[in-house]
Design an enzyme around this catalytic site. Structure first.
Site, mmCIF file in Angstrom:
data_model
loop_
_atom_site.group_PDB
_atom_site.id
_atom_site.type_symbol
_atom_site.label_atom_id
_atom_site.label_comp_id
_atom_site.label_asym_id
_atom_site.label_seq_id
_atom_site.Cartn_x
_atom_site.Cartn_y
_atom_site.Cartn_z
ATOM 1 N N HIS A 183 0.806 -1.217 0.000
ATOM 2 C CA HIS A 183 0.000 0.000 0.000
ATOM 3 C C HIS A 183 0.843 1.274 0.000
ATOM 4 O O HIS A 183 0.523 2.214 -0.731
ATOM 5 C CB HIS A 183 -1.000 0.030 1.151
ATOM 6 C CG HIS A 183 -2.049 1.078 0.932
ATOM 7 N ND1 HIS A 183 -3.129 0.900 0.105
ATOM 8 C CD2 HIS A 183 -2.148 2.349 1.378
ATOM 9 C CE1 HIS A 183 -3.853 1.996 0.064
ATOM 10 N NE2 HIS A 183 -3.270 2.897 0.829
ATOM 11 N N TYR A 240 1.498 5.284 -2.722
ATOM 12 C CA TYR A 240 1.906 6.674 -2.508
ATOM 13 C C TYR A 240 3.268 6.955 -3.115
ATOM 14 O O TYR A 240 3.562 8.098 -3.478
ATOM 15 C CB TYR A 240 1.863 6.990 -1.009
ATOM 16 C CG TYR A 240 0.462 6.801 -0.493
ATOM 17 C CD1 TYR A 240 -0.539 7.712 -0.814
ATOM 18 C CD2 TYR A 240 0.107 5.662 0.222
ATOM 19 C CE1 TYR A 240 -1.851 7.502 -0.413
ATOM 20 C CE2 TYR A 240 -1.201 5.456 0.635
ATOM 21 C CZ TYR A 240 -2.176 6.377 0.306
ATOM 22 O OH TYR A 240 -3.467 6.166 0.692
ATOM 23 N N HIS A 250 -10.641 0.491 -9.687
ATOM 24 C CA HIS A 250 -10.232 1.587 -8.813
ATOM 25 C C HIS A 250 -8.784 1.980 -9.052
ATOM 26 O O HIS A 250 -8.470 3.153 -9.258
ATOM 27 C CB HIS A 250 -10.435 1.183 -7.350
ATOM 28 C CG HIS A 250 -9.498 1.855 -6.396
ATOM 29 N ND1 HIS A 250 -9.575 3.199 -6.106
ATOM 30 C CD2 HIS A 250 -8.447 1.361 -5.681
ATOM 31 C CE1 HIS A 250 -8.610 3.515 -5.256
ATOM 32 N NE2 HIS A 250 -7.919 2.424 -4.978
ATOM 33 N N PHE A 251 -7.868 1.003 -9.032
ATOM 34 C CA PHE A 251 -6.467 1.432 -9.093
ATOM 35 C C PHE A 251 -6.029 1.831 -10.499
ATOM 36 O O PHE A 251 -5.029 2.535 -10.657
ATOM 37 C CB PHE A 251 -5.505 0.440 -8.424
ATOM 38 C CG PHE A 251 -5.321 -0.902 -9.075
ATOM 39 C CD1 PHE A 251 -4.730 -1.032 -10.310
ATOM 40 C CD2 PHE A 251 -5.674 -2.058 -8.384
ATOM 41 C CE1 PHE A 251 -4.526 -2.270 -10.881
ATOM 42 C CE2 PHE A 251 -5.464 -3.315 -8.947
ATOM 43 C CZ PHE A 251 -4.891 -3.420 -10.203
ATOM 44 N N HIS A 252 -6.799 1.464 -11.535
ATOM 45 C CA HIS A 252 -6.494 2.037 -12.845
ATOM 46 C C HIS A 252 -6.881 3.519 -12.892
ATOM 47 O O HIS A 252 -6.290 4.296 -13.639
ATOM 48 C CB HIS A 252 -7.190 1.255 -13.965
ATOM 49 C CG HIS A 252 -6.423 0.049 -14.417
ATOM 50 N ND1 HIS A 252 -6.481 -1.160 -13.760
ATOM 51 C CD2 HIS A 252 -5.553 -0.128 -15.435
ATOM 52 C CE1 HIS A 252 -5.681 -2.039 -14.370
ATOM 53 N NE2 HIS A 252 -5.107 -1.434 -15.382
ATOM 54 N N ARG A 263 -11.429 -10.725 -10.469
ATOM 55 C CA ARG A 263 -10.229 -10.117 -11.018
ATOM 56 C C ARG A 263 -9.195 -11.184 -11.332
ATOM 57 O O ARG A 263 -9.330 -12.341 -10.906
ATOM 58 C CB ARG A 263 -9.648 -9.096 -10.034
ATOM 59 C CG ARG A 263 -9.165 -9.712 -8.737
ATOM 60 C CD ARG A 263 -8.695 -8.704 -7.712
ATOM 61 N NE ARG A 263 -7.529 -7.968 -8.128
ATOM 62 C CZ ARG A 263 -6.702 -7.319 -7.293
ATOM 63 N NH1 ARG A 263 -6.951 -7.308 -5.990
ATOM 64 N NH2 ARG A 263 -5.660 -6.673 -7.734
ATOM 65 N N ARG A 264 -8.201 -10.816 -12.101
ATOM 66 C CA ARG A 264 -7.038 -11.662 -12.439
ATOM 67 C C ARG A 264 -7.381 -12.842 -13.355
ATOM 68 O O ARG A 264 -6.559 -13.270 -14.144
ATOM 69 C CB ARG A 264 -6.351 -12.217 -11.180
ATOM 70 C CG ARG A 264 -5.813 -11.179 -10.216
ATOM 71 C CD ARG A 264 -4.974 -11.843 -9.119
ATOM 72 N NE ARG A 264 -4.419 -10.879 -8.184
ATOM 73 C CZ ARG A 264 -4.898 -10.654 -6.970
ATOM 74 N NH1 ARG A 264 -5.938 -11.355 -6.536
ATOM 75 N NH2 ARG A 264 -4.347 -9.757 -6.181
#
Length: 557
Positions: free
Chosen positions: A218, A222, A372-374, A435-436
């Site tokens: 995580h 950042y 979300h993370f895309h 996913r995946r």
């Protein structure tokens, strides 16, 4: 600022190598959408199987490209503001280790010896070559940071009354997070996974390896984001024709990221039973808290943009939004920054869903998560990387940017692609789309007993987004490599657009030093991970195993 030939070569290598590999990363990203939409009902294409391609996509785009960029952007930022180069040995050894480590990873992935995605998640097993290569990449980035620290102390001796430039503070905060958070994953890869992969150990504690990964996994988010934040605070206001609304707000935001980024990784493991409800609740609360510096940044950057627009003649309450330089050919950086910011609004809001223990149970291990993370990684992170890579390569090489009109088009085409891709993924995730998984062999294959017609519209939407992003990537590669292969015209310069601060703000001593914040960071990390580690050893143990690299099934009887 003029720089030495050696330093220039290192910077240009750090831009060229990952951008070349990014071609492979983008290709495999598009292929993922094609597989999952059911266009292909097989396990491999052109000698690259689905999970091999998924690993390449994740490792190249999320680890290799981002790490190289953070180091190169750090070199440029620190050198520009402190007006000196790092020690020659530090940046040469750093780049050498990063290149060697990346090539080791590439060989492992290309030969099918690494199909463990980018998460180093046991019981998925990769070649020891892959684990050692990743460790070398990380250690190389540490050495670059140590070189910056040396020239910072040198600069401080000569400028004892000057405060650390905001861009340097952001870079140092980022690499402090990176240094501390990569220690657990370095231990995981070198001490646990590599001997296990070599067959030297016959058992492995899977919950322990996962906890060690997410102590890094995580904060890695950042590490991706903070170079973009540095650009938003110190470059974007200048590009928009204005000034930074508040430097103190920027300093506080960076320092809040320092204390809050690392102790929240447990929220990636809400579904794992080894952690107590108290540990999960604490991680959830800290995850909500880490949204605070992002909200601060949204306000400060928006105020800076409004000031710039009004300097350009904007009137009225909202009309300033249309006075910004969206499509100015000689101001192409603005498009990359603003499109990333727009996408990050939705990425941040969807991230708050992941922070909730109850809502996380709904979206865990579904396509909501990559959706979300895309929005975040492929949004502000990648767009700032793309825009600043063009800018830095052009200025440091002395080669004028080619096809500027195409360069302006890229972020807007990319943003449309992300909108389709993430909408398809997140909508499918809310319906349970995993996913995946290679859906083309199962849920989107009409010949399979697992076929689910409800996944067809969402995976098709994702496919459309992936293809649009692929077009944007092709246009970008034309611009970047045409520039790289052109002749040098200008004198090479290390230069950045530098934003002035709008207000002469009162100096706040707590915002001018990292020491108390580092202490608080360590305390918060311990409040999360000491109980978590106790739980791991209390409720789990190493299990005898016989795993194959291409299967997580334990064959040990």
């Amino acid at each position: 600022m003029n720089i030495s030939k050696t330093y220039r070569t290192v910077i240009l290598t750090g831009l060229l190598m990952p951008m070349t590999l990014f071609i492979l990363g983008c290709y495999n990203g598009v292929m993922q959408t094609i597989y999952r939409a059911g266009v292909i009902h097989q396990s491999s294409v052109a000698g690259i199987n689905y999970y091999q391609g998924l690993t390449m996509h994740g490792v190249i785009n999320a680890i290799v490209l981002t790490t190289f960029f953070a180091v190169v952007f750090g070199h440029v930022t620190v050198s520009y503001y402190l007006k000196r180069e790092p020690p020659k040995l530090s940046y040469q050894i750093s780049m050498l280790l990063m290149v060697i480590g990346t090539l080791m990873d590439l060989v492992a992935m290309a030969t099918g010896k690494a199909q463990a995605l980018y998460t180093f998640y046991a019981p998925l097993k990769a070649s020891p070559f892959f684990y050692v290569g990743t460790a070398l990449l990380i250690v190389g980035s540490w050495i670059a940071f140590f070189g910056w620290i040396k020239i910072w102390y040198s600069w401080k001796k000569e400028n004892p009354k000057s405060k650390m430039p905001l861009a340097v503070l952001g870079t140092f905060v980022n690499f402090s997070i990176w240094l501390i958070s990569t220690l657990p994953v370095a231990y995981e890869t070198l001490v646990i996974l590599t001997p296990w992969s070599l067959g030297w150990t016959g058992s492995i504690n899977i919950p322990l390896t996962r906890m060690l990964f997410w102590m890094f996994g995580h904060p890695l988010v950042y590490f991706w984001l903070l170079p973009a934040y540095v650009a938003y605070y110190t470059i974007l206001p200048k590009v928009a024709g204005g000034k930074l609304y508040s430097g103190n707000a920027g300093r506080l935001a960076f320092l809040l990221f320092l204390i809050l980024s690392m102790p929240v990784g447990v929220h990636h493991q809400f579904s794992e039973p080894v952690f107590t409800p108290g540990t999960k609740l604490w991680a959830s609360l800290l995850t909500y808290a880490v949204a605070i510096p992002s909200f601060m940044t949204a306000f400060t950057v928006a105020a800076s943009l409004e000031y710039g627009a009004r300097k350009r003649g904007a009137k009225g309450v909202f009309s300033w939004m249309w006075k910004l330089p969206y499509f100015e050919v000689d101001n192409y950086l603005f498009g990359y920054f603003i499109c990333g910011l727009i996408l990050f609004i939705f990425g941040g809001l969807s991230g708050i869903v992941n922070a909730s223990y109850t809502l996380n149970q709904l979206v865990h291990n579904t396509d909501w998560v990559p959706g979300h993370f895309h929005m975040t990684v492929a949004g502000p992170v990648i767009l700032v990387i793309l825009g600043m890579s063009l800018y830095m390569y052009s200025s440091v090489s002395g080669k004028p940017l080619k096809f500027k009109t195409f360069a302006v088009m890229v972020p807007y085409v990319w943003m449309v692609g992300i909108a389709f891709l993430s909408h398809g993924l997140m909508s499918g995730g809310l319906m349970g789309e995993p996913r995946r998984t290679n859906l083309g062999l199962s849920y989107t294959n009409p010949a399979s007993p697992l076929y689910n017609q409800h996944f067809v519209p969402t995976t098709t939407t994702t496919l459309i987004g992936g293809l649009i992003m692929g077009v944007a990537a092709i246009i970008y590669f034309v611009v970047f490599f045409a520039t790289a292969m052109s002749k040098r015209v200008n004198e090479p310069q290390l230069i950045l657009p530098e934003s002035e601060e709008l207000h002469e703000e009162k100096e706040m001593p707590l915002l001018l030093t990292m020491k108390p914040w580092l202490i608080l960071m360590i305390i918060l990390v311990m409040t999360t991970y000491v109980p978590a580690l106790i739980s791991v050893f209390k409720y789990s143990k190493a299990v005898p195993n016989k795993f194959q690299p291409d299967s997580p099934q334990n064959l040990q009887k």
